[in-house]
Design an enzyme around this catalytic site. Structure first.
Site, PDB file in Angstrom:
ATOM      1  N   LYS A  10      52.096  51.706  41.296  1.00  0.00           N
ATOM      2  CA  LYS A  10      52.349  50.597  40.375  1.00  0.00           C
ATOM      3  C   LYS A  10      53.003  51.104  39.071  1.00  0.00           C
ATOM      4  O   LYS A  10      53.037  52.306  38.817  1.00  0.00           O
ATOM      5  CB  LYS A  10      51.030  49.874  40.101  1.00  0.00           C
ATOM      6  N   TYR A  50      52.468  38.965  46.119  1.00  0.00           N
ATOM      7  CA  TYR A  50      51.038  38.693  45.907  1.00  0.00           C
ATOM      8  C   TYR A  50      50.682  37.223  46.144  1.00  0.00           C
ATOM      9  O   TYR A  50      49.683  36.738  45.596  1.00  0.00           O
ATOM     10  CB  TYR A  50      50.629  39.120  44.496  1.00  0.00           C
ATOM     11  N   PHE A  58      43.920  35.869  37.932  1.00  0.00           N
ATOM     12  CA  PHE A  58      44.687  37.034  37.486  1.00  0.00           C
ATOM     13  C   PHE A  58      46.133  37.041  37.990  1.00  0.00           C
ATOM     14  O   PHE A  58      46.905  37.947  37.661  1.00  0.00           O
ATOM     15  CB  PHE A  58      43.974  38.331  37.902  1.00  0.00           C
ATOM     16  N   ARG A  86      42.879  52.833  51.926  1.00  0.00           N
ATOM     17  CA  ARG A  86      41.991  52.055  51.041  1.00  0.00           C
ATOM     18  C   ARG A  86      40.866  52.949  50.489  1.00  0.00           C
ATOM     19  O   ARG A  86      40.488  52.841  49.330  1.00  0.00           O
ATOM     20  CB  ARG A  86      41.381  50.868  51.801  1.00  0.00           C
ATOM     21  N   THR A  92      39.021  48.439  43.550  1.00  0.00           N
ATOM     22  CA  THR A  92      40.010  47.795  42.670  1.00  0.00           C
ATOM     23  C   THR A  92      39.756  48.146  41.206  1.00  0.00           C
ATOM     24  O   THR A  92      40.686  48.470  40.466  1.00  0.00           O
ATOM     25  CB  THR A  92      39.921  46.258  42.848  1.00  0.00           C
ATOM     26  N   ARG A 103      42.177  55.807  42.169  1.00  0.00           N
ATOM     27  CA  ARG A 103      41.911  54.882  41.064  1.00  0.00           C
ATOM     28  C   ARG A 103      40.891  55.453  40.082  1.00  0.00           C
ATOM     29  O   ARG A 103      41.006  55.266  38.872  1.00  0.00           O
ATOM     30  CB  ARG A 103      41.495  53.521  41.616  1.00  0.00           C
ATOM     31  N   ASN A 113      45.863  49.556  38.011  1.00  0.00           N
ATOM     32  CA  ASN A 113      45.049  50.477  38.805  1.00  0.00           C
ATOM     33  C   ASN A 113      45.874  51.386  39.714  1.00  0.00           C
ATOM     34  O   ASN A 113      45.401  51.849  40.742  1.00  0.00           O
ATOM     35  CB  ASN A 113      43.961  49.705  39.569  1.00  0.00           C
ATOM     36  N   HIS A 116      48.657  50.375  45.168  1.00  0.00           N
ATOM     37  CA  HIS A 116      48.382  49.268  46.096  1.00  0.00           C
ATOM     38  C   HIS A 116      48.363  49.846  47.506  1.00  0.00           C
ATOM     39  O   HIS A 116      49.159  50.724  47.818  1.00  0.00           O
ATOM     40  CB  HIS A 116      49.482  48.201  46.019  1.00  0.00           C
ATOM     41  N   GLU A 127      53.795  43.276  54.652  1.00  0.00           N
ATOM     42  CA  GLU A 127      54.186  44.027  53.450  1.00  0.00           C
ATOM     43  C   GLU A 127      55.239  45.100  53.736  1.00  0.00           C
ATOM     44  O   GLU A 127      56.086  45.375  52.880  1.00  0.00           O
ATOM     45  CB  GLU A 127      52.942  44.655  52.811  1.00  0.00           C
TER      46      GLU A 127
HETATM   47  N1  UDP Z   1      43.544  42.343  39.923  1.00  0.00           N
HETATM   48  C1  UDP Z   1      43.296  42.024  38.580  1.00  0.00           C
HETATM   49  N2  UDP Z   1      42.087  41.476  38.251  1.00  0.00           N
HETATM   50  C2  UDP Z   1      41.118  41.219  39.165  1.00  0.00           C
HETATM   51  C3  UDP Z   1      41.364  41.543  40.518  1.00  0.00           C
HETATM   52  C4  UDP Z   1      42.580  42.103  40.856  1.00  0.00           C
HETATM   53  O1  UDP Z   1      44.163  42.235  37.733  1.00  0.00           O
HETATM   54  O2  UDP Z   1      40.047  40.741  38.797  1.00  0.00           O
HETATM   55  C5  UDP Z   1      44.840  42.938  40.295  1.00  0.00           C
HETATM   56  C6  UDP Z   1      44.751  44.436  40.572  1.00  0.00           C
HETATM   57  O3  UDP Z   1      45.968  45.049  40.154  1.00  0.00           O
HETATM   58  C7  UDP Z   1      44.600  44.454  42.087  1.00  0.00           C
HETATM   59  C8  UDP Z   1      45.523  43.312  42.489  1.00  0.00           C
HETATM   60  O4  UDP Z   1      45.308  42.315  41.479  1.00  0.00           O
HETATM   61  O5  UDP Z   1      44.965  45.697  42.624  1.00  0.00           O
HETATM   62  C9  UDP Z   1      45.257  42.701  43.839  1.00  0.00           C
HETATM   63  O6  UDP Z   1      43.885  42.327  43.903  1.00  0.00           O
HETATM   64  P1  UDP Z   1      43.006  42.670  45.180  1.00  0.00           P
HETATM   65  O7  UDP Z   1      41.713  41.950  45.040  1.00  0.00           O
HETATM   66  O8  UDP Z   1      43.824  42.439  46.415  1.00  0.00           O
HETATM   67  O9  UDP Z   1      42.702  44.253  44.978  1.00  0.00           O
HETATM   68  P2  UDP Z   1      43.193  45.526  45.812  1.00  0.00           P
HETATM   69  O10 UDP Z   1      43.358  45.107  47.241  1.00  0.00           O
HETATM   70  O11 UDP Z   1      44.496  45.982  45.182  1.00  0.00           O
HETATM   71  O12 UDP Z   1      42.111  46.539  45.612  1.00  0.00           O
HETATM   72 MG    MG Z   2      44.488  43.522  48.043  1.00  0.00          MG
END
Ligand code: UDP
Ligand code: MG
Length: 141
Positions: A10, A50, A58, A86, A92, A103, A113, A116, A127
């Site tokens: 990112k 997204y 968010f 993952r 996250t 992370r 973070n 992705h 994707e």
């Molecule tokens: N995100 C955020 N606030 C939140 C949850 C997610 O800004 O409370 C952002 C963060 O950059 C995250 C992305 O949105 O990586 C996608 O969210 P997801 O729940 O899919 O998390 P990930 O799969 O990336 O762990």
């Molecule tokens: Mg996700």
């Protein structure tokens, strides 16, 4: 099962010169880079990528952030690559991410973070073509 997954470094990771470090962690874990590019998402592209989060609070901030600077997109391949990536990324929210995860090591906060990774085979299937054509996906050897 041999899988492919879509990973992004990112804007916060690219900006802080972490491209090499992040890719190294994946390579050290046995994942192979089958495609790689540096690019910049428009706000519209970030919203499309997204789209599953469009109702989340968010979404607006996230898509502004994701279009704020260059990113690196890549396809990684390996046994159970989707789940393993993952795990290597961590939770996250970096405060909840396990020691040694990308992370935990590098993320600034829950939004910025650093990485992705596709969350399921269905997500990876959508994707990967978002960034790469079939001809750009090159087997490693
Ligand atoms: N995100 C955020 N606030 C939140 C949850 C997610 O800004 O409370 C952002 C963060 O950059 C995250 C992305 O949105 O990586 C996608 O969210 P997801 O729940 O899919 O998390 P990930 O799969 O990336 O762990
Ligand atoms: Mg996700």
């Amino acid at each position: 099962m041999l899988e492919r997954t879509l990973v992004m470094i990112k804007p916060d990771g690219v900006q802080r010169n972490l491209i090499g470090k992040v890719i190294s962690i994946f390579e050290e874990n046995g994942l192979k880079v089958v495609a790689l590019k540096k690019t910049k998402l428009s706000k519209e592209q970030a919203k499309a990528f997204y789209i599953v989060h469009k109702e989340r609070p968010f979404y607006e901030d996230l898509t502004t952030y994701m279009s704020s600077g260059p990113i690196v997109a890549m396809v990684l391949e390996g046994e159970n690559a989707i789940q393993r990536v993952r795990e290597i990324m961590g939770a996250t929210d970096p405060k909840e991410a396990k020691e040694g995860t990308i992370r935990r090591l590098f993320a600034i906060d829950k939004e910025k973070n650093t990485v992705h990774g596709s969350d399921s085979p269905e997500s990876a299937k959508k994707e990967i073509p978002f960034f790469f054509s079939e001809q750009e996906l090159l087997d490693v050897a």
